[in-house]
Design a protein around this motif. Structure first.
Motif, PDB file in Angstrom:
ATOM      1  N   GLU A 141      46.800  84.221  49.225  1.00 32.30           N
ATOM      2  CA  GLU A 141      47.923  83.239  49.143  1.00 32.30           C
ATOM      3  C   GLU A 141      47.576  82.184  49.512  1.00 32.30           C
ATOM      4  OE1 GLU A 141      52.850  82.904  48.749  1.00 32.30           O
ATOM      5  OE2 GLU A 141      51.426  85.071  49.917  1.00 32.30           O
ATOM      6  N   LEU A 142      48.165  81.194  48.725  1.00 27.81           N
ATOM      7  CA  LEU A 142      47.986  79.427  49.166  1.00 27.81           C
ATOM      8  C   LEU A 142      49.131  79.105  48.431  1.00 27.81           C
ATOM      9  CD1 LEU A 142      44.225  78.827  47.734  1.00 27.81           C
ATOM     10  CD2 LEU A 142      44.820  78.743  50.594  1.00 27.81           C
ATOM     11  N   PHE A 143      49.700  78.212  49.113  1.00 24.39           N
ATOM     12  CA  PHE A 143      50.878  77.703  49.237  1.00 24.39           C
ATOM     13  C   PHE A 143      50.889  75.729  49.632  1.00 24.39           C
ATOM     14  CE2 PHE A 143      52.729  80.921  52.416  1.00 24.39           C
ATOM     15  CZ  PHE A 143      53.154  78.952  52.838  1.00 24.39           C
ATOM     16  N   ILE A 144      51.193  75.163  48.901  1.00 26.46           N
ATOM     17  CA  ILE A 144      51.691  73.312  49.757  1.00 26.46           C
ATOM     18  C   ILE A 144      52.812  73.825  49.941  1.00 26.46           C
ATOM     19  CG2 ILE A 144      49.450  73.202  48.196  1.00 26.46           C
ATOM     20  CD1 ILE A 144      50.456  71.495  45.993  1.00 26.46           C
ATOM     21  N   THR A 145      53.319  72.109  50.347  1.00 23.23           N
ATOM     22  CA  THR A 145      54.479  72.522  51.034  1.00 23.23           C
ATOM     23  C   THR A 145      54.529  70.489  50.889  1.00 23.23           C
ATOM     24  OG1 THR A 145      54.242  71.560  53.148  1.00 23.23           O
ATOM     25  CG2 THR A 145      55.127  73.957  52.274  1.00 23.23           C
ATOM     26  N   ASN A 146      55.781  70.004  49.997  1.00 23.54           N
ATOM     27  CA  ASN A 146      56.869  68.640  50.661  1.00 23.54           C
ATOM     28  C   ASN A 146      57.578  68.510  50.630  1.00 23.54           C
ATOM     29  OD1 ASN A 146      57.618  68.085  48.304  1.00 23.54           O
ATOM     30  ND2 ASN A 146      55.064  67.392  47.488  1.00 23.54           N
ATOM     31  N   SER A 147      58.469  67.311  51.474  1.00 19.43           N
ATOM     32  CA  SER A 147      59.682  67.427  50.832  1.00 19.43           C
ATOM     33  C   SER A 147      60.440  67.703  49.757  1.00 19.43           C
ATOM     34  CB  SER A 147      60.044  66.405  52.076  1.00 19.43           C
ATOM     35  OG  SER A 147      59.934  66.031  53.456  1.00 19.43           O
ATOM     36  N   ILE A 148      59.690  66.798  48.961  1.00 14.50           N
ATOM     37  CA  ILE A 148      60.864  66.878  47.588  1.00 14.50           C
ATOM     38  C   ILE A 148      60.891  68.326  46.489  1.00 14.50           C
ATOM     39  CG2 ILE A 148      60.764  66.198  45.640  1.00 14.50           C
ATOM     40  CD1 ILE A 148      61.428  64.563  47.861  1.00 14.50           C
ATOM     41  N   THR A 149      59.486  69.199  46.611  1.00 11.10           N
ATOM     42  CA  THR A 149      59.074  70.525  45.667  1.00 11.10           C
ATOM     43  C   THR A 149      59.772  71.526  47.068  1.00 11.10           C
ATOM     44  OG1 THR A 149      56.928  69.501  44.972  1.00 11.10           O
ATOM     45  CG2 THR A 149      57.132  71.563  45.118  1.00 11.10           C
TER      46      THR A 149
ATOM     47  N   PHE B 227      49.204  75.660  53.068  1.00  4.02           N
ATOM     48  CA  PHE B 227      48.728  77.079  53.747  1.00  4.02           C
ATOM     49  C   PHE B 227      48.509  78.263  52.952  1.00  4.02           C
ATOM     50  CE2 PHE B 227      52.972  74.931  55.557  1.00  4.02           C
ATOM     51  CZ  PHE B 227      52.999  74.948  56.192  1.00  4.02           C
ATOM     52  N   LEU B 228      47.938  79.077  54.435  1.00  5.92           N
ATOM     53  CA  LEU B 228      46.473  79.885  53.634  1.00  5.92           C
ATOM     54  C   LEU B 228      47.743  81.247  54.237  1.00  5.92           C
ATOM     55  CD1 LEU B 228      43.407  79.950  52.863  1.00  5.92           C
ATOM     56  CD2 LEU B 228      44.305  81.524  54.668  1.00  5.92           C
ATOM     57  N   VAL B 229      47.353  82.177  53.534  1.00  6.65           N
ATOM     58  CA  VAL B 229      47.790  84.063  54.316  1.00  6.65           C
ATOM     59  C   VAL B 229      47.030  84.316  53.507  1.00  6.65           C
ATOM     60  CG1 VAL B 229      50.050  85.429  54.275  1.00  6.65           C
ATOM     61  CG2 VAL B 229      50.600  83.004  53.153  1.00  6.65           C
ATOM     62  N   VAL B 230      46.326  85.378  54.793  1.00  6.61           N
ATOM     63  CA  VAL B 230      45.954  86.448  54.676  1.00  6.61           C
ATOM     64  C   VAL B 230      46.447  87.450  55.292  1.00  6.61           C
ATOM     65  CG1 VAL B 230      43.022  86.838  55.040  1.00  6.61           C
ATOM     66  CG2 VAL B 230      43.465  84.801  54.834  1.00  6.61           C
ATOM     67  N   ASN B 231      46.509  89.055  55.207  1.00  6.49           N
ATOM     68  CA  ASN B 231      47.302  89.988  55.085  1.00  6.49           C
ATOM     69  C   ASN B 231      48.294  89.173  56.181  1.00  6.49           C
ATOM     70  OD1 ASN B 231      45.257  91.959  55.122  1.00  6.49           O
ATOM     71  ND2 ASN B 231      43.563  91.016  56.284  1.00  6.49           N
ATOM     72  N   ASN B 232      48.710  89.344  57.507  1.00  8.93           N
ATOM     73  CA  ASN B 232      50.542  89.042  57.565  1.00  8.93           C
ATOM     74  C   ASN B 232      49.927  87.820  58.464  1.00  8.93           C
ATOM     75  OD1 ASN B 232      52.796  89.845  57.416  1.00  8.93           O
ATOM     76  ND2 ASN B 232      52.488  89.932  59.959  1.00  8.93           N
ATOM     77  N   THR B 233      48.940  87.084  58.254  1.00  9.18           N
ATOM     78  CA  THR B 233      48.196  86.093  59.255  1.00  9.18           C
ATOM     79  C   THR B 233      48.321  84.803  58.083  1.00  9.18           C
ATOM     80  OG1 THR B 233      47.204  86.908  60.722  1.00  9.18           O
ATOM     81  CG2 THR B 233      46.397  84.539  59.678  1.00  9.18           C
ATOM     82  N   VAL B 234      49.336  83.320  58.517  1.00  5.04           N
ATOM     83  CA  VAL B 234      49.297  82.360  57.929  1.00  5.04           C
ATOM     84  C   VAL B 234      48.588  81.237  58.950  1.00  5.04           C
ATOM     85  CG1 VAL B 234      51.140  80.170  56.590  1.00  5.04           C
ATOM     86  CG2 VAL B 234      51.437  82.532  57.229  1.00  5.04           C
ATOM     87  N   LYS B 235      48.130  80.379  57.870  1.00  9.11           N
ATOM     88  CA  LYS B 235      47.442  79.392  58.572  1.00  9.11           C
ATOM     89  C   LYS B 235      47.403  78.314  57.982  1.00  9.11           C
ATOM     90  CE  LYS B 235      42.887  80.057  59.744  1.00  9.11           C
ATOM     91  NZ  LYS B 235      41.529  80.211  59.065  1.00  9.11           N
ATOM     92  N   THR B 236      47.386  77.019  58.853  1.00  5.55           N
ATOM     93  CA  THR B 236      47.471  75.778  57.992  1.00  5.55           C
ATOM     94  C   THR B 236      46.793  74.937  58.981  1.00  5.55           C
ATOM     95  OG1 THR B 236      49.427  74.386  57.453  1.00  5.55           O
ATOM     96  CG2 THR B 236      49.022  75.040  59.684  1.00  5.55           C
ATOM     97  N   PRO B 237      46.038  73.625  58.570  1.00  5.94           N
ATOM     98  CA  PRO B 237      44.654  73.044  59.302  1.00  5.94           C
ATOM     99  C   PRO B 237      45.798  72.551  60.047  1.00  5.94           C
ATOM    100  CG  PRO B 237      44.797  72.210  57.092  1.00  5.94           C
ATOM    101  CD  PRO B 237      45.635  72.861  56.695  1.00  5.94           C
ATOM    102  N   PRO B 238      45.077  71.890  61.338  1.00  7.34           N
ATOM    103  CA  PRO B 238      45.681  71.373  62.363  1.00  7.34           C
ATOM    104  C   PRO B 238      45.063  69.658  62.008  1.00  7.34           C
ATOM    105  CG  PRO B 238      43.589  71.676  63.703  1.00  7.34           C
ATOM    106  CD  PRO B 238      43.291  72.705  61.669  1.00  7.34           C
ATOM    107  N   ILE B 239      46.375  69.481  62.943  1.00  8.69           N
ATOM    108  CA  ILE B 239      46.765  67.469  62.603  1.00  8.69           C
ATOM    109  C   ILE B 239      45.494  67.016  63.012  1.00  8.69           C
ATOM    110  CG2 ILE B 239      48.155  65.655  63.870  1.00  8.69           C
ATOM    111  CD1 ILE B 239      49.554  67.536  61.605  1.00  8.69           C
ATOM    112  N   MET B 240      44.570  67.606  63.878  1.00 10.71           N
ATOM    113  CA  MET B 240      43.407  67.073  64.204  1.00 10.71           C
ATOM    114  C   MET B 240      42.550  66.855  63.208  1.00 10.71           C
ATOM    115  SD  MET B 240      41.671  69.422  66.937  1.00 10.71           S
ATOM    116  CE  MET B 240      40.482  68.306  67.006  1.00 10.71           C
ATOM    117  N   ASP B 241      42.815  68.096  62.275  1.00  8.96           N
ATOM    118  CA  ASP B 241      41.743  67.215  61.098  1.00  8.96           C
ATOM    119  C   ASP B 241      41.774  66.468  60.231  1.00  8.96           C
ATOM    120  OD1 ASP B 241      40.419  70.180  62.208  1.00  8.96           O
ATOM    121  OD2 ASP B 241      40.593  71.520  60.634  1.00  8.96           O
TER     122      ASP B 241
END
Length: 286
Positions: free
Chosen positions: A244-252, A192-206
């Motif tokens: 801001e950048l952060f990553i996510t998974n089910s364990i962490t 996930f990427l954050v710029v100002n108040n916008t959060v982005k994540t790549p679409p599944i199609m990517d």
């Protein structure tokens, strides 16, 4: 204590030789897996994991046994927890499903077997690690963006090689690109990427993994309404412009990235989301 695994409903010591050289997961990567958190005998986001597994098995044309109900697999997961004396502690559990032996590329059968294994976790709920976490782009190989890349299969050579590259160059993780040179995910997580108040994540199609925590954060963003949320392609050039950048998974859960090249990042949004994710995890335990 010897660790116990569950193979097709039989509890075996982990060193038991119950697979052989004909295993299709070994030969062809013909396997799927789910990695789950279980807290005090309760499975976190079990329904989402189960539905993803069933959908993935259909895509891979595996025969889904009539016994593979949500209740049956839940029981099998918890049997491993009990056998390893983890019913009162947090655990990481991996459920692997693979097509049975036989055939070359063309299998003799689409019938499947399963293995369940467990290991201890330190914390019962998601925490935010405050230590430094530096990432780099892995450019040796690319993720081929298609439906297969969105599944948790055992075909993970790009991720294995990226992990070796990361270790050799003293990075904590690497970010993967697809064939169109868009950022897809980290080696073991969605991004996930954050710029100002916008959060982005790549679409599944990517080509990114159809992650469970990715899905849960999407639900949180929709409910909150105080962030603009986008599923859109992320160019490598955007990484250094992000707040801001952060990553996510089910364990962490959520892991903030603190540095990419010369850019350092804040952790404000990740901190804001952590409590909300834990609340969701508690509410959706099975």
């Amino acid at each position: 204590m010897d660790t116990t695994v569950n193979f097709n409903g039989s509890l075996l010591l982990k060193d038991t030789n119950f697979l052989n050289h004909e295993n299709r997961g070994l030969r062809y990567g013909d396997a799927l897996f789910e990695t789950l958190r279980i807290i005090n005998g309760k499975i976190v986001f079990w329904e989402d994991h189960y539905l993803r597994l069933m959908a993935s098995m259909r895509i891979l044309r595996m025969e889904i046994p009539m016994t593979f109900t949500m209740e049956f697999l839940q029981e099998q997961l918890l049997r491993v927890i009990l056998a390893n004396d983890m019913e009162n502690s947090p655990a990481r559990v991996r459920l692997t499903v693979f097509r049975n032996n036989g055939g070359l590329y063309l299998p003799k059968s689409n019938d499947v077997s399963f293995i369940i294994e467990a290991s201890a976790l330190k914390d019962p709920y998601y925490t935010l690690d405050p230590s430094s976490y530096e990432v780099a782009l892995f450019k040796d190989f690319y993720v081929n963006a298609n439906k297969l890349s969105t599944l948790k299969t055992s075909n993970k050579l790009t991720h294995v090689l990226g992990s070796i590259f990361s270790n050799e160059n003293n990075y904590d993780n690497c970010l993967l690109l697809n064939q169109n040179k868009f950022v897809v995910e980290a080696l073991n997580a969605n991004i996930f990427l954050v710029v100002n108040n916008t959060v982005k994540t790549p679409p599944i199609m990517d080509g990114c993994l159809n992650g469970i925590i990715r899905k849960k954060l999407k639900e949180i963003f929709t409910r909150l309404g105080n962030y603009a949320f986008e599923e859109s392609s992320i160019s490598p050039f955007e990484l250094q412009k992000a707040d801001e950048l952060f990553i996510t998974n089910s364990i962490t859960g959520i892991r903030p990235i603190t540095k990419f090249r010369k850019k350092e990042y804040s952790t404000k949004v990740a901190l804001d989301l952590l409590g909300k994710l834990n609340a969701k995890a508690i509410a959706e335990r099975t």
